[in-house]
Scaffold this motif. Structure first.
Motif, PDB file in Angstrom:
ATOM      1  N   TYR A 167       0.574  -1.367   0.023  1.00 43.85           N
ATOM      2  CA  TYR A 167       0.211  -0.074   0.081  1.00 43.85           C
ATOM      3  C   TYR A 167       0.677   1.530  -0.443  1.00 43.85           C
ATOM      4  O   TYR A 167       2.090   0.995   0.473  1.00 43.85           O
ATOM      5  N   HIS A 168       0.593   2.100  -0.570  1.00 45.21           N
ATOM      6  CA  HIS A 168       1.364   3.778  -0.308  1.00 45.21           C
ATOM      7  C   HIS A 168       0.196   4.564   0.168  1.00 45.21           C
ATOM      8  O   HIS A 168      -1.086   4.979   0.183  1.00 45.21           O
ATOM      9  N   TYR A 169       1.006   5.398   0.939  1.00 46.79           N
ATOM     10  CA  TYR A 169       0.230   6.412   1.987  1.00 46.79           C
ATOM     11  C   TYR A 169      -0.285   7.517   0.963  1.00 46.79           C
ATOM     12  O   TYR A 169       1.242   7.429   0.469  1.00 46.79           O
ATOM     13  N   LEU A 170      -1.219   8.558   1.140  1.00 47.75           N
ATOM     14  CA  LEU A 170      -1.826   9.487   0.517  1.00 47.75           C
ATOM     15  C   LEU A 170      -1.384  10.375   1.447  1.00 47.75           C
ATOM     16  O   LEU A 170      -2.687  10.176   2.039  1.00 47.75           O
ATOM     17  N   PRO A 171      -0.262  11.352   2.183  1.00 47.73           N
ATOM     18  CA  PRO A 171      -0.540  12.587   3.326  1.00 47.73           C
ATOM     19  C   PRO A 171      -2.011  12.945   3.363  1.00 47.73           C
ATOM     20  O   PRO A 171      -2.432  13.309   4.531  1.00 47.73           O
ATOM     21  N   ARG A 172      -2.345  13.900   1.928  1.00 44.87           N
ATOM     22  CA  ARG A 172      -3.154  14.836   1.698  1.00 44.87           C
ATOM     23  C   ARG A 172      -4.581  13.975   1.899  1.00 44.87           C
ATOM     24  O   ARG A 172      -5.961  14.481   2.984  1.00 44.87           O
ATOM     25  N   GLU A 173      -4.664  12.854   2.139  1.00 41.50           N
ATOM     26  CA  GLU A 173      -6.561  12.176   1.760  1.00 41.50           C
ATOM     27  C   GLU A 173      -6.375  11.441   3.191  1.00 41.50           C
ATOM     28  O   GLU A 173      -7.159  10.761   3.808  1.00 41.50           O
ATOM     29  N   HIS A 174      -5.082  11.238   3.865  1.00 42.89           N
ATOM     30  CA  HIS A 174      -4.444  10.388   5.310  1.00 42.89           C
ATOM     31  C   HIS A 174      -5.530   8.883   4.565  1.00 42.89           C
ATOM     32  O   HIS A 174      -6.722   8.160   5.273  1.00 42.89           O
ATOM     33  N   THR A 175      -5.232   8.025   3.626  1.00 40.77           N
ATOM     34  CA  THR A 175      -5.786   7.151   2.566  1.00 40.77           C
ATOM     35  C   THR A 175      -4.718   5.599   2.392  1.00 40.77           C
ATOM     36  O   THR A 175      -3.201   6.856   2.772  1.00 40.77           O
ATOM     37  N   LEU A 176      -4.776   4.809   2.368  1.00 36.58           N
ATOM     38  CA  LEU A 176      -3.647   4.611   1.490  1.00 36.58           C
ATOM     39  C   LEU A 176      -4.697   3.433   0.483  1.00 36.58           C
ATOM     40  O   LEU A 176      -5.593   3.336   0.152  1.00 36.58           O
ATOM     41  N   GLU A 177      -3.365   3.366  -0.877  1.00 32.65           N
ATOM     42  CA  GLU A 177      -3.793   2.864  -2.029  1.00 32.65           C
ATOM     43  C   GLU A 177      -3.289   2.134  -2.322  1.00 32.65           C
ATOM     44  O   GLU A 177      -2.293   1.796  -1.729  1.00 32.65           O
ATOM     45  N   LEU A 178      -4.103   0.805  -2.372  1.00 32.68           N
ATOM     46  CA  LEU A 178      -3.545  -0.701  -3.321  1.00 32.68           C
ATOM     47  C   LEU A 178      -2.706  -1.129  -3.812  1.00 32.68           C
ATOM     48  O   LEU A 178      -3.097  -0.317  -5.312  1.00 32.68           O
TER      49      LEU A 178
END
Length: 236
Positions: free
Chosen positions: A119-130
């Protein structure tokens, strides 16, 4: 001076646009599955002073899954947004250029309710993308010179750098000094957050760069692999 610092993120974006850099070395054409993370908490019963005193490199972990809340808290501690208007983060960055990327390698059963994968962390969204499905913990251990704590940890946080974000402004000094200073800041943040969460971690710099890049699926410079798991016995 203060105005220049505040405007740094915007200026960085303009500069990178001028040189034709789009900010990503990943070539993925399909839409990515995104997993929202629970909001980070901003206080705990563990003081900073206590966390500093007991912090240690931990290489043995309980066979226990992490929670999504813990993963989100660790990601936020690494590169979370602390000031939304200008995008300032939990770790300092030269000129607020933020060259680091955070990846989380989750093994099977490593995180409650989160399938194994990268997973990659997206700081501005505070989400993970698979990015990739599957358990890559053994392959990552092989890439880390067979350090078994990589295989045994519930997750591994892989920190990479896109140095161009910093070198366009600071030249070669950005690559050989500022970027490496920054990953040290982030590593300490993760250590201290682990203490607060009752988890253990260890930073690893001994690995085959090309193998780590192949596993994650990026053409970025890997700087740290950080196994994280439930610390045996907890913290005192």
């Amino acid at each position: 001076m203060l105005l220049a610092y505040i405007l740094a993120p915007a200026l960085a974006s303009i500069g990178l646009a001028l040189i034709g850099y789009d900010g990503s070395y990943r070539k993925i054409s399909r839409p990515l599955t995104k997993i929202p993370l629970p909001p980070p908490r901003y206080d705990s019963n563990i003081s900073v002073e206590h966390a500093l005193r007991v912090r240690r490199s931990i290489r043995e972990y309980e066979d226990k899954s992490l929670t999504l809340e813990q993963v989100g808290q660790l990601a936020w501690a690494a590169q979370g947004i602390t000031e939304k208007r200008y995008g300032f983060r939990t770790a300092p960055s030269a000129g607020a250029t933020y060259p680091l990327e955070i990846y989380v390698v989750v093994k099977k059963g490593g995180v409650e309710g989160l399938p194994e994968g990268i997973y990659h962390y997206l700081p501005r969204e505070h989400t993970l993308e698979l990015l990739k499905s599957g358990d890559y913990s053994r392959e990552l251990m092989d890439a880390c010179l067979d350090q078994e704590w990589v295989r045994d940890a519930a997750i591994n946080i892989v920190i990479t750098a896109i140095s161009e974000r910093t070198t366009w402004r600071y030249g070669e000094r950005g690559r050989i000094r500022y970027v490496h200073m920054e990953v040290g800041h982030v590593g300490q943040n993760i250590y201290l957050q682990c203490v607060s969460l009752g988890l253990g971690c260890v930073v690893i710099g001994a690995f085959y760069d090309e193998e780590v890049k192949k596993i994650i699926g990026v053409d970025e410079e890997p700087l740290y692999v950080i196994p994280v798991g439930a610390k045996k016995g907890g913290w005192l």
